[in-house]
Design an enzyme around this catalytic site. Sequence first.
Site, PDB file in Angstrom:
ATOM      1  CD  GLU A  44      -9.627  15.648  -3.040  1.00 51.21           C
ATOM      2  OE1 GLU A  44      -8.962  15.940  -1.978  1.00 51.21           O
ATOM      3  OE2 GLU A  44      -9.312  16.179  -4.120  1.00 51.21           O
ATOM      4  NE  ARG A 269     -12.427  22.870 -13.312  1.00 53.76           N
ATOM      5  CZ  ARG A 269     -11.811  22.915 -12.109  1.00 53.76           C
ATOM      6  NH1 ARG A 269     -10.564  22.560 -11.735  1.00 53.76           N
ATOM      7  NH2 ARG A 269     -12.738  22.877 -11.063  1.00 53.76           N
ATOM      8  CE  LYS A 279     -14.811  19.945  -3.887  1.00 52.66           C
ATOM      9  NZ  LYS A 279     -14.367  18.488  -3.243  1.00 52.66           N
TER      10      LYS A 279
END
Length: 573
Positions: A44, A269, A279
Amino acid sequence: MSSPLLPDAPAEKSAPTHFVREMILEDLKTNRFGGRVHTRFPPEPNGYLHIGHAKSICLNFGLAAEFGGKCNLRFDDTNPCKEELEYVESIIRDVRWLGFDWEDRLFYASDYFDQLYEWAVQLIQAGKAFVCDLSAEEVRAYRGTLTEPGRNSPYRDRAIEENLDLFGRMKAGEFPDGARTLRAKVDMASPNLNLRDPVMYRILHAEHHRTGDKWCIYPMYDFAHGQSDSIEGITHSICTLEFEDHRPLYDWYLNALGVHHPQQIEFDRLNLTYTVLSKRRLLTLVQTGYVSGWDDPRMPTISGIRRRGYTPRGIRNFCARVGVSKTNGTIELSLLEHAIREDLNRTAPRVMAVLRPLRVVIENYPEGQVEEMEAVNNPEDPAAGTRLVPFSRVIYIERDDFREDPPKQYYRLAPGREVRLRYAYFIRCVSVVKDEATGEVLELRCTYDPATRGGNSPPDGRKVKSTIHWVSAAHAADAEVRLYDTLFTREDPGAEEGREFTSDLNPNSLEVLQGCKLEPALAGAAAGSRYQFERLGYFCADPDSTPGKPVFNRTVALRDTWAKIEKSLKESR
């Protein structure tokens, strides 16, 4: 298909097999997807990529390359309020820098907005989606909890014709932001909260960085993602574990539409000690000025670690070593540093640099004389050859390489003691010049042994226990050097309940040294050039460098035996 790696040499051999690879092998064996392997990396564009994304990039592109398949780069750009062209450009730059090539397969979810809208209409016509007038707060209240089922929206049973009319008017811009949503009609009693009539579209009167003001309704990520995979013919949609609970919804949409159905696979992850990879938290660090920007060398962003001097191959090797599993964990930062150090050890030229200079006058060396000493560029790479380094009567050494009153196990320079100058001569300290007011050591007076040229042992066979580096004072390039430490003081920043992660910031994460002395050849070092400063660590020329005034960032330190001894001594006091 050719390897996607850039010509800085391939990453190390593949790590042991893992469950994602085994699933692909089984699909190839059964001829699922017609024997194709087609993956994608779908960021994104709402921030810069970080080291965690590198693991996903390496996995997706690496598997495609291994099995002769393809990997797309696709931007899931469905939220114009948080997305910017700057982020798109940085992501493209970062993926390329890591060594991967998507050829002509650069896509955007916004490329598919028309098709996604048509599919939303198809679900309404099938009685599987409805327009809901509940506010966001009301939707949350109706949703239920992990232990209590949700309640149907009072608008769930609207007629298909009314839903089609309202959805068309939403698209036409008749309603304000938040007034209505389009929701999938799944199961409000499902134990999986993601299936409790999830929102598919919301109203956002916002300018999109690619589509402008064409749209005022935007698909939610869960609706756009799987359908984008389907449009692109993706076979294996590989994502991190937080999407595991979303997989039933991924499957529901594709089954309800009856379109090509990729297999979603979730893996762990990447988490690192002394690091934040959220983020939102990284954006906070940038916006509040805790760091100088997304590319601050203390940041775990790919642009930050590139500026610090990390290598693409070192990062790829690191990602291969940490492996792939179904359990989230935390990797020691030292493992990443080891991978970078290991790669730089093979490739970085050796040079001499003095970061905290102490002036040394060699009293019996002829005034005005300059010699050129032959120095090895990289002992790990014989093909790297040698260079010539100027030597003169006045040199600089590291201030830490002299002790007026040396403790035990300290073998460097001290009054009356002899050491070897790397590639040059044996020198002996004969006197010390101090500031009369403060007692600070300003200068050393030494003598040299001409019979030890090149650092060779003298004819009488006497030995020294230490070799130190130096730079000729008359020829040295002045430089600024930035020493970086971890950005946080705790392994798990902000882990305690109620504790802000910024309270764990390291106030000593950056030390800037002025007046450092480097070999003259480094005066014009190009930004991005990497070197090993002998005995000090690996360093990279920063973009802030100007002609004649280089700026270097410390990439990663060397293992320093004496530093460990000194630390042990301090702790025992």
